[in-house]
Design a protein around this motif. Sequence first.
Motif, PDB file in Angstrom:
ATOM      1  N   ASN A  95       0.780  -1.192   0.040  1.00 55.59           N
ATOM      2  CA  ASN A  95       0.039   0.084   0.204  1.00 55.59           C
ATOM      3  C   ASN A  95       0.831   1.258  -0.021  1.00 55.59           C
ATOM      4  N   VAL A  96       1.737   1.387  -0.939  1.00 57.75           N
ATOM      5  CA  VAL A  96       2.848   2.608  -1.108  1.00 57.75           C
ATOM      6  C   VAL A  96       2.309   3.462  -1.908  1.00 57.75           C
ATOM      7  N   HIS A  97       2.316   4.846  -1.208  1.00 60.63           N
ATOM      8  CA  HIS A  97       1.862   6.032  -1.815  1.00 60.63           C
ATOM      9  C   HIS A  97       3.156   7.018  -1.500  1.00 60.63           C
ATOM     10  N   LYS A  98       3.360   7.888  -2.669  1.00 62.22           N
ATOM     11  CA  LYS A  98       4.155   8.809  -2.795  1.00 62.22           C
ATOM     12  C   LYS A  98       3.519  10.007  -3.261  1.00 62.22           C
ATOM     13  N   ARG A  99       3.837  11.154  -2.732  1.00 65.44           N
ATOM     14  CA  ARG A  99       3.204  12.601  -3.074  1.00 65.44           C
ATOM     15  C   ARG A  99       4.427  13.527  -3.004  1.00 65.44           C
ATOM     16  N   PHE A 100       4.379  14.335  -3.826  1.00 65.93           N
ATOM     17  CA  PHE A 100       5.476  15.582  -4.123  1.00 65.93           C
ATOM     18  C   PHE A 100       4.485  16.785  -3.882  1.00 65.93           C
ATOM     19  N   GLY A 101       4.403  17.359  -2.701  1.00 63.26           N
ATOM     20  CA  GLY A 101       3.484  18.328  -2.511  1.00 63.26           C
ATOM     21  C   GLY A 101       2.025  17.835  -2.294  1.00 63.26           C
TER      22      GLY A 101
ATOM     23  N   SER B 206       6.110   6.382 -19.526  1.00 65.69           N
ATOM     24  CA  SER B 206       7.235   7.240 -19.038  1.00 65.69           C
ATOM     25  C   SER B 206       6.040   8.374 -18.038  1.00 65.69           C
ATOM     26  N   GLY B 207       6.589   8.375 -16.687  1.00 67.80           N
ATOM     27  CA  GLY B 207       5.604   9.028 -15.800  1.00 67.80           C
ATOM     28  C   GLY B 207       4.908   8.318 -15.127  1.00 67.80           C
ATOM     29  N   CYS B 208       4.789   6.909 -14.994  1.00 71.99           N
ATOM     30  CA  CYS B 208       3.954   6.167 -14.517  1.00 71.99           C
ATOM     31  C   CYS B 208       4.085   6.014 -12.903  1.00 71.99           C
ATOM     32  N   GLY B 209       5.685   6.147 -12.761  1.00 64.67           N
ATOM     33  CA  GLY B 209       5.873   6.068 -11.062  1.00 64.67           C
ATOM     34  C   GLY B 209       6.848   4.991 -10.869  1.00 64.67           C
ATOM     35  N   LYS B 210       7.291   4.229 -12.086  1.00 62.61           N
ATOM     36  CA  LYS B 210       8.030   2.849 -11.803  1.00 62.61           C
ATOM     37  C   LYS B 210       9.499   3.125 -11.262  1.00 62.61           C
ATOM     38  N   SER B 211      10.057   4.338 -11.663  1.00 61.71           N
ATOM     39  CA  SER B 211      11.380   4.588 -11.147  1.00 61.71           C
ATOM     40  C   SER B 211      11.315   5.197  -9.829  1.00 61.71           C
ATOM     41  N   THR B 212      10.150   6.063  -9.583  1.00 63.89           N
ATOM     42  CA  THR B 212      10.197   6.548  -8.048  1.00 63.89           C
ATOM     43  C   THR B 212       9.916   5.248  -7.244  1.00 63.89           C
ATOM     44  N   LEU B 213       9.274   4.143  -7.417  1.00 67.07           N
ATOM     45  CA  LEU B 213       9.073   3.104  -6.592  1.00 67.07           C
ATOM     46  C   LEU B 213      10.382   2.467  -6.514  1.00 67.07           C
TER      47      LEU B 213
ATOM     48  N   GLY C 248      16.098   3.087  -1.081  1.00 65.87           N
ATOM     49  CA  GLY C 248      16.286   4.203   0.127  1.00 65.87           C
ATOM     50  C   GLY C 248      16.897   5.611  -0.510  1.00 65.87           C
ATOM     51  N   LEU C 249      16.537   5.791  -2.009  1.00 65.68           N
ATOM     52  CA  LEU C 249      17.067   7.043  -2.526  1.00 65.68           C
ATOM     53  C   LEU C 249      15.971   7.887  -2.209  1.00 65.68           C
ATOM     54  N   ASP C 250      14.798   7.461  -2.114  1.00 67.68           N
ATOM     55  CA  ASP C 250      13.506   8.458  -1.924  1.00 67.68           C
ATOM     56  C   ASP C 250      12.545   8.037  -0.607  1.00 67.68           C
ATOM     57  N   THR C 251      11.878   8.829  -0.120  1.00 67.57           N
ATOM     58  CA  THR C 251      11.080   8.310   1.099  1.00 67.57           C
ATOM     59  C   THR C 251       9.651   8.029   0.744  1.00 67.57           C
ATOM     60  N   LEU C 252       8.809   7.150   1.554  1.00 66.03           N
ATOM     61  CA  LEU C 252       7.471   6.863   1.238  1.00 66.03           C
ATOM     62  C   LEU C 252       6.583   8.016   1.929  1.00 66.03           C
ATOM     63  N   SER C 253       5.605   8.337   1.332  1.00 64.43           N
ATOM     64  CA  SER C 253       4.540   9.021   2.128  1.00 64.43           C
ATOM     65  C   SER C 253       3.824   8.301   2.775  1.00 64.43           C
ATOM     66  N   ASP C 254       3.339   7.229   2.496  1.00 67.61           N
ATOM     67  CA  ASP C 254       2.593   5.938   3.007  1.00 67.61           C
ATOM     68  C   ASP C 254       2.745   4.834   2.827  1.00 67.61           C
TER      69      ASP C 254
ATOM     70  N   ILE D 187      11.984  -1.989   6.003  1.00 68.50           N
ATOM     71  CA  ILE D 187      13.241  -1.168   5.716  1.00 68.50           C
ATOM     72  C   ILE D 187      12.727   0.165   5.348  1.00 68.50           C
ATOM     73  N   ASN D 188      11.419   0.738   5.780  1.00 68.45           N
ATOM     74  CA  ASN D 188      10.947   2.130   5.287  1.00 68.45           C
ATOM     75  C   ASN D 188      12.283   3.128   5.789  1.00 68.45           C
ATOM     76  N   ASP D 189      12.700   3.080   7.132  1.00 66.22           N
ATOM     77  CA  ASP D 189      13.570   3.840   7.721  1.00 66.22           C
ATOM     78  C   ASP D 189      15.011   3.566   7.605  1.00 66.22           C
ATOM     79  N   LEU D 190      15.365   2.653   7.210  1.00 68.89           N
ATOM     80  CA  LEU D 190      16.805   2.100   7.019  1.00 68.89           C
ATOM     81  C   LEU D 190      17.539   2.994   5.678  1.00 68.89           C
ATOM     82  N   PRO D 191      18.671   3.480   6.154  1.00 69.57           N
ATOM     83  CA  PRO D 191      19.482   4.169   5.358  1.00 69.57           C
ATOM     84  C   PRO D 191      19.820   3.039   4.154  1.00 69.57           C
ATOM     85  N   PRO D 192      20.142   3.571   2.741  1.00 69.20           N
ATOM     86  CA  PRO D 192      20.655   2.435   1.671  1.00 69.20           C
ATOM     87  C   PRO D 192      21.642   1.751   2.140  1.00 69.20           C
ATOM     88  N   ALA D 193      22.627   2.116   2.733  1.00 71.98           N
ATOM     89  CA  ALA D 193      23.791   1.328   2.993  1.00 71.98           C
ATOM     90  C   ALA D 193      23.526  -0.098   3.929  1.00 71.98           C
ATOM     91  N   LYS D 194      22.246   0.239   4.722  1.00 70.66           N
ATOM     92  CA  LYS D 194      21.982  -0.936   5.402  1.00 70.66           C
ATOM     93  C   LYS D 194      20.813  -1.769   5.121  1.00 70.66           C
TER      94      LYS D 194
END
Length: 377
Positions: free
Chosen positions: A8-14, A38-45, A51-57, A67-74
């Motif tokens: 149930n992953v959500h991502k919002r920019f503003g 292009s623009g469907c959200g696959k690269s964002t996911l 760990g290069l971007d954060t989840l909104s929900d 792993i939501n809050d783990l840094p990429p290296a971990k």
Amino acid sequence: MSFLHIHNVHKRFGSTPVLKGVDIAIAQGDFLVLVGPSGCGKSTLLNMIAGLDTLSDGELLLDGVRINDLPPAKRDIAMVFQSYALYPSMTVAGNIGFGLEMRKVPRKARREAIERVARLLQIENLLSRKPSQLSGGQRQRVAMGRALVREPQLFLFDEPLSNLDAKLRVDMRTEIKQLHQRLRTTIVYVTHDQIEAMTLATRIAVMRGGELQQLGTPQQVYDDPSNLFVAGFMGSPSMNLIPGRVVERDGEPWVALDAEETQVLLPVRRDRDALRQWYDREVVVGLRPEAITDPASADRREGDVHEAELPVALVEPTGADLYVVTSLGGKRINARMRPGGAVEPGSAARFAFDVTRMVVFDPDSEQRIRSPAPDPA
């Protein structure tokens, strides 16, 4: 339990939603391809998994660990980028082993790991070269080697072949598939190329506008599309989508498709029970090009074949196949016939329709019209 669960992953920019409740679960060893325009959200996911971007929900679970809050290296994840991202001043061996060096892996173990991966990717003779001395395909192998040498739980590929020419793309596709078959690692791979998706994946997730349209095996997505978008997006040439109407004949549903001077009537074989509720209503009929062919090529042992004579608008030879264009329901229709057939533009030809492969859609909701699944015994 699934090895990777995108829950149930959500991502919002503003206030702009980019991902809208994506839910995907795959098993260990699966090759999941995220595909869509292009623009469907696959690269964002993919970036959120890395760990290069954060989840909104929502939640990301890897082997049961959130792993939501783990840094990429971990996260124990390796990523192969579209741009290769190689260090120009380092040799191939230095690029492959850089991550191990940062982790303070002893030199001997590091050298052994680099040589093992170089053998796997068949780049042993390139270890002393710099990236500027490599071809595009060789650079891609080095980028893959840098990921493989870490032996992570999960590999992420972000359109890794898009910078290569057409032939090299096919060759690298084969190499990636063979690599997965040998190592049985879990891979999430992003592409907009549906041919790449079909040839590489064990599971395909088709995305559009930040929403998951269908998740299944390549054959399920190809033969059993859940809606008009998936039907039209997957396949080259894409599925023929023909406006028609459901009619009743002898108590059974048929579809009526308008041709120039006649009407083609085809019996319904799939989802028959559901389509009994659609008499005298408009529908969209889906038929792959290979389900429309010349009578001599039709598989009458496996399929239920019905013929009609239609005008030929265009002939497109491709060597292995002959694509013949006609029209039904006011739409251009592609049929795949045997090469060398006596079919000429401006003439009429017999077309054979395999109705066992026909699917039907609701033109308003764009969803597939399906019969209810049978109750388990």
